[in-house]
Motif scaffolding. Structure first.
Motif, PDB file in Angstrom:
ATOM      1  N   PRO A 108       0.685  -1.108   0.042  1.00  0.00           N
ATOM      2  CA  PRO A 108       0.026  -0.027  -0.116  1.00  0.00           C
ATOM      3  C   PRO A 108       0.828   1.140   0.004  1.00  0.00           C
ATOM      4  O   PRO A 108       0.178   2.273  -0.437  1.00  0.00           O
ATOM      5  CB  PRO A 108      -0.884  -0.040   1.213  1.00  0.00           C
ATOM      6  CG  PRO A 108      -1.024  -1.507   1.275  1.00  0.00           C
ATOM      7  CD  PRO A 108       0.300  -2.284   1.076  1.00  0.00           C
ATOM      8  N   VAL A 109       1.885   1.296   0.551  1.00  0.00           N
ATOM      9  CA  VAL A 109       3.070   2.272   0.336  1.00  0.00           C
ATOM     10  C   VAL A 109       4.124   2.250  -0.822  1.00  0.00           C
ATOM     11  O   VAL A 109       4.642   3.381  -0.991  1.00  0.00           O
ATOM     12  CB  VAL A 109       3.593   2.735   1.632  1.00  0.00           C
ATOM     13  CG1 VAL A 109       2.529   3.049   2.798  1.00  0.00           C
ATOM     14  CG2 VAL A 109       4.316   1.401   2.340  1.00  0.00           C
ATOM     15  N   THR A 110       4.261   1.031  -0.996  1.00  0.00           N
ATOM     16  CA  THR A 110       5.343   0.803  -2.016  1.00  0.00           C
ATOM     17  C   THR A 110       4.862   0.968  -3.460  1.00  0.00           C
ATOM     18  O   THR A 110       5.634   1.048  -4.313  1.00  0.00           O
ATOM     19  CB  THR A 110       6.342  -0.176  -1.632  1.00  0.00           C
ATOM     20  OG1 THR A 110       5.533  -1.567  -1.481  1.00  0.00           O
ATOM     21  CG2 THR A 110       6.872  -0.095  -0.521  1.00  0.00           C
ATOM     22  N   ALA A 111       3.638   0.472  -3.569  1.00  0.00           N
ATOM     23  CA  ALA A 111       3.080   0.166  -4.772  1.00  0.00           C
ATOM     24  C   ALA A 111       1.595   0.758  -4.898  1.00  0.00           C
ATOM     25  O   ALA A 111       0.924  -0.249  -5.126  1.00  0.00           O
ATOM     26  CB  ALA A 111       3.173  -1.461  -5.294  1.00  0.00           C
ATOM     27  N   PRO A 112       1.385   1.732  -4.404  1.00  0.00           N
ATOM     28  CA  PRO A 112       0.053   2.209  -4.377  1.00  0.00           C
ATOM     29  C   PRO A 112      -0.880   2.399  -5.593  1.00  0.00           C
ATOM     30  O   PRO A 112      -2.148   2.033  -5.603  1.00  0.00           O
ATOM     31  CB  PRO A 112       0.125   3.500  -3.928  1.00  0.00           C
ATOM     32  CG  PRO A 112       1.633   4.275  -4.111  1.00  0.00           C
ATOM     33  CD  PRO A 112       2.440   2.978  -4.079  1.00  0.00           C
ATOM     34  N   ASP A 113      -0.301   2.670  -6.721  1.00  0.00           N
ATOM     35  CA  ASP A 113      -0.909   2.468  -8.038  1.00  0.00           C
ATOM     36  C   ASP A 113      -1.558   1.409  -8.382  1.00  0.00           C
ATOM     37  O   ASP A 113      -2.573   1.028  -8.834  1.00  0.00           O
ATOM     38  CB  ASP A 113      -0.081   3.016  -9.175  1.00  0.00           C
ATOM     39  CG  ASP A 113       0.349   4.366  -9.264  1.00  0.00           C
ATOM     40  OD1 ASP A 113      -0.445   5.173  -8.745  1.00  0.00           O
ATOM     41  OD2 ASP A 113       1.425   4.900  -9.482  1.00  0.00           O
ATOM     42  N   GLU A 114      -0.533   0.123  -8.253  1.00  0.00           N
ATOM     43  CA  GLU A 114      -1.037  -1.078  -8.175  1.00  0.00           C
ATOM     44  C   GLU A 114      -2.435  -1.709  -7.319  1.00  0.00           C
ATOM     45  O   GLU A 114      -3.222  -2.146  -7.854  1.00  0.00           O
ATOM     46  CB  GLU A 114       0.134  -2.190  -8.312  1.00  0.00           C
ATOM     47  CG  GLU A 114       1.073  -1.928  -9.526  1.00  0.00           C
ATOM     48  CD  GLU A 114       2.119  -0.866  -9.055  1.00  0.00           C
ATOM     49  OE1 GLU A 114       2.080  -0.187  -8.285  1.00  0.00           O
ATOM     50  OE2 GLU A 114       3.200  -0.951  -9.641  1.00  0.00           O
ATOM     51  N   VAL A 115      -1.942  -1.418  -6.134  1.00  0.00           N
ATOM     52  CA  VAL A 115      -2.835  -1.689  -4.947  1.00  0.00           C
ATOM     53  C   VAL A 115      -4.210  -0.946  -5.361  1.00  0.00           C
ATOM     54  O   VAL A 115      -5.438  -1.674  -5.301  1.00  0.00           O
ATOM     55  CB  VAL A 115      -2.530  -1.562  -3.677  1.00  0.00           C
ATOM     56  CG1 VAL A 115      -3.445  -1.662  -2.575  1.00  0.00           C
ATOM     57  CG2 VAL A 115      -0.992  -2.344  -3.307  1.00  0.00           C
ATOM     58  N   ALA A 116      -4.292   0.245  -5.805  1.00  0.00           N
ATOM     59  CA  ALA A 116      -5.569   0.958  -5.931  1.00  0.00           C
ATOM     60  C   ALA A 116      -6.297   0.351  -7.092  1.00  0.00           C
ATOM     61  O   ALA A 116      -7.516   0.484  -7.093  1.00  0.00           O
ATOM     62  CB  ALA A 116      -5.176   2.521  -5.869  1.00  0.00           C
ATOM     63  N   ARG A 117      -5.532   0.189  -8.248  1.00  0.00           N
ATOM     64  CA  ARG A 117      -6.160  -0.145  -9.302  1.00  0.00           C
ATOM     65  C   ARG A 117      -6.798  -1.692  -9.119  1.00  0.00           C
ATOM     66  O   ARG A 117      -8.082  -1.888  -9.545  1.00  0.00           O
ATOM     67  CB  ARG A 117      -5.175  -0.537 -10.274  1.00  0.00           C
ATOM     68  CG  ARG A 117      -5.878  -0.712 -11.739  1.00  0.00           C
ATOM     69  CD  ARG A 117      -4.556  -0.094 -13.030  1.00  0.00           C
ATOM     70  NE  ARG A 117      -3.418  -0.712 -12.523  1.00  0.00           N
ATOM     71  CZ  ARG A 117      -2.171  -0.012 -12.612  1.00  0.00           C
ATOM     72  NH1 ARG A 117      -2.334   1.194 -12.566  1.00  0.00           N
ATOM     73  NH2 ARG A 117      -1.122  -0.541 -12.281  1.00  0.00           N
ATOM     74  N   LEU A 118      -6.361  -2.447  -8.173  1.00  0.00           N
ATOM     75  CA  LEU A 118      -6.796  -3.795  -8.024  1.00  0.00           C
ATOM     76  C   LEU A 118      -7.973  -3.600  -6.944  1.00  0.00           C
ATOM     77  O   LEU A 118      -9.008  -4.185  -7.146  1.00  0.00           O
ATOM     78  CB  LEU A 118      -5.560  -4.587  -7.194  1.00  0.00           C
ATOM     79  CG  LEU A 118      -5.805  -6.277  -7.420  1.00  0.00           C
ATOM     80  CD1 LEU A 118      -5.631  -6.594  -8.868  1.00  0.00           C
ATOM     81  CD2 LEU A 118      -4.647  -6.882  -6.414  1.00  0.00           C
ATOM     82  N   LEU A 119      -8.025  -2.636  -5.977  1.00  0.00           N
ATOM     83  CA  LEU A 119      -8.946  -2.450  -5.136  1.00  0.00           C
ATOM     84  C   LEU A 119     -10.154  -1.943  -5.754  1.00  0.00           C
ATOM     85  O   LEU A 119     -11.478  -2.221  -5.635  1.00  0.00           O
ATOM     86  CB  LEU A 119      -8.755  -1.728  -3.855  1.00  0.00           C
ATOM     87  CG  LEU A 119      -7.542  -2.356  -3.073  1.00  0.00           C
ATOM     88  CD1 LEU A 119      -7.454  -1.274  -1.925  1.00  0.00           C
ATOM     89  CD2 LEU A 119      -7.909  -3.742  -2.506  1.00  0.00           C
ATOM     90  N   ALA A 120      -9.976  -0.895  -6.987  1.00  0.00           N
ATOM     91  CA  ALA A 120     -11.055  -0.249  -7.638  1.00  0.00           C
ATOM     92  C   ALA A 120     -11.739  -1.252  -8.497  1.00  0.00           C
ATOM     93  O   ALA A 120     -12.855  -1.145  -8.966  1.00  0.00           O
ATOM     94  CB  ALA A 120     -10.359   0.812  -8.699  1.00  0.00           C
ATOM     95  N   GLY A 121     -11.167  -2.369  -8.739  1.00  0.00           N
ATOM     96  CA  GLY A 121     -11.965  -3.512  -9.515  1.00  0.00           C
ATOM     97  C   GLY A 121     -12.778  -4.534  -8.954  1.00  0.00           C
ATOM     98  O   GLY A 121     -13.599  -5.200  -9.348  1.00  0.00           O
TER      99      GLY A 121
END
Length: 245
Positions: free
Chosen positions: A230-243
């Motif tokens: 969540p702090v090292t790869a927030p783009d990837e995590v946010a994109r996954l959660l948005a799905g």
């Protein structure tokens, strides 16, 4: 409408030694997509560290999250727990299933009824945390051995590692030792998804990964990032959660 349409409500529950601040990079991205995001801090941690005492227990964390749902009158929420945060979200689902749209275990610990967080850890890690807490008067210091190196969480040296070190605080030992009592099976009939971080895989979550992967009806996703994604790869995590729908 698509799975990325705006307007969903996310309630993010952090793990050990951090606070709601840990979610800031992911929350910023989800809000930028038009979603509502709540990221409370559990009692005794982060900006609520002045409330750390021997009186708080695992039940306190369930109350913390449940009270946000009730006070904000939240409904149809996507409830996400990272790491230790998987335990309080399980307790909340047992108590308030009607408020929850989907449960997401983000490389999280999944409790069994009647067992504590430490019961599910590899014995050597559990004993290390108990010893560290005894030496610190009943509090688990931030990053006790064998997690003394921030790199064990998948965080390279640099500004993010420095940010974490500045802000992490001790954890009440009772959060780890209190058994969680459930009246219903884990998830309480709500849709559940486990997202496994695989590079490197964090040992304290291994038994939960095995449990979730073989669970009928559960979703399973993987992301090749470390435990602190969540702090090292927030783009990837946010994109996954948005799905998550």
């Amino acid at each position: 409408m698509t799975e990325f349409d705006a307007g969903k409500t996310y309630l993010l529950v952090h793990g050990s030694w951090v606070g709601g601040w840990f979610w800031a990079p992911v929350a910023e991205r989800l809000r930028g997509m038009g979603h509502r995001v709540f990221a409370p801090t559990l009692t005794g941690l982060g900006e609520r560290r002045h409330l750390l005492s021997l009186d708080v227990t695992l039940d306190t964390t369930v109350d913390d999250v449940a009270h946000v749902i009730e006070a904000e009158e939240l409904r149809d929420i996507i409830l996400i727990g990272h790491s230790f945060g998987g335990i309080p979200i399980t307790g909340v689902a047992d108590r308030l299933p009607e408020s929850i749209r989907h449960l997401v275990y983000l490389d999280a610990n999944i409790p069994e009824s009647g067992r504590s967080f430490l019961d599910a850890l590899p014995p050597e890690i559990a004993e290390t945390r108990r010893q560290a807490a005894r030496a610190a008067g009943g509090r688990v210091p931030a990053l006790p051995p064998p997690l003394a190196a921030i790199g064990a969480l998948g965080v390279p040296e640099g500004s993010v590692a420095d940010w974490l070190r500045r802000r992490m605080t001790p954890m009440p030992l009772a959060y780890y030792e209190t058994p969680l009592t459930l009246n219903r099976p884990v998830g309480n009939g709500r849709p559940c998804t486990f997202i496994s971080f695989t590079n490197p895989a964090s040992p304290p979550q291994e038994s939960s990964r095995r449990w979730a992967r073989g669970r009928a009806g559960w979703g399973w996703m993987e992301l090749a990032v470390g435990h602190a994604a969540p702090v090292t790869a927030p783009d990837e995590v946010a994109r996954l959660l948005a799905g998550i729908s």
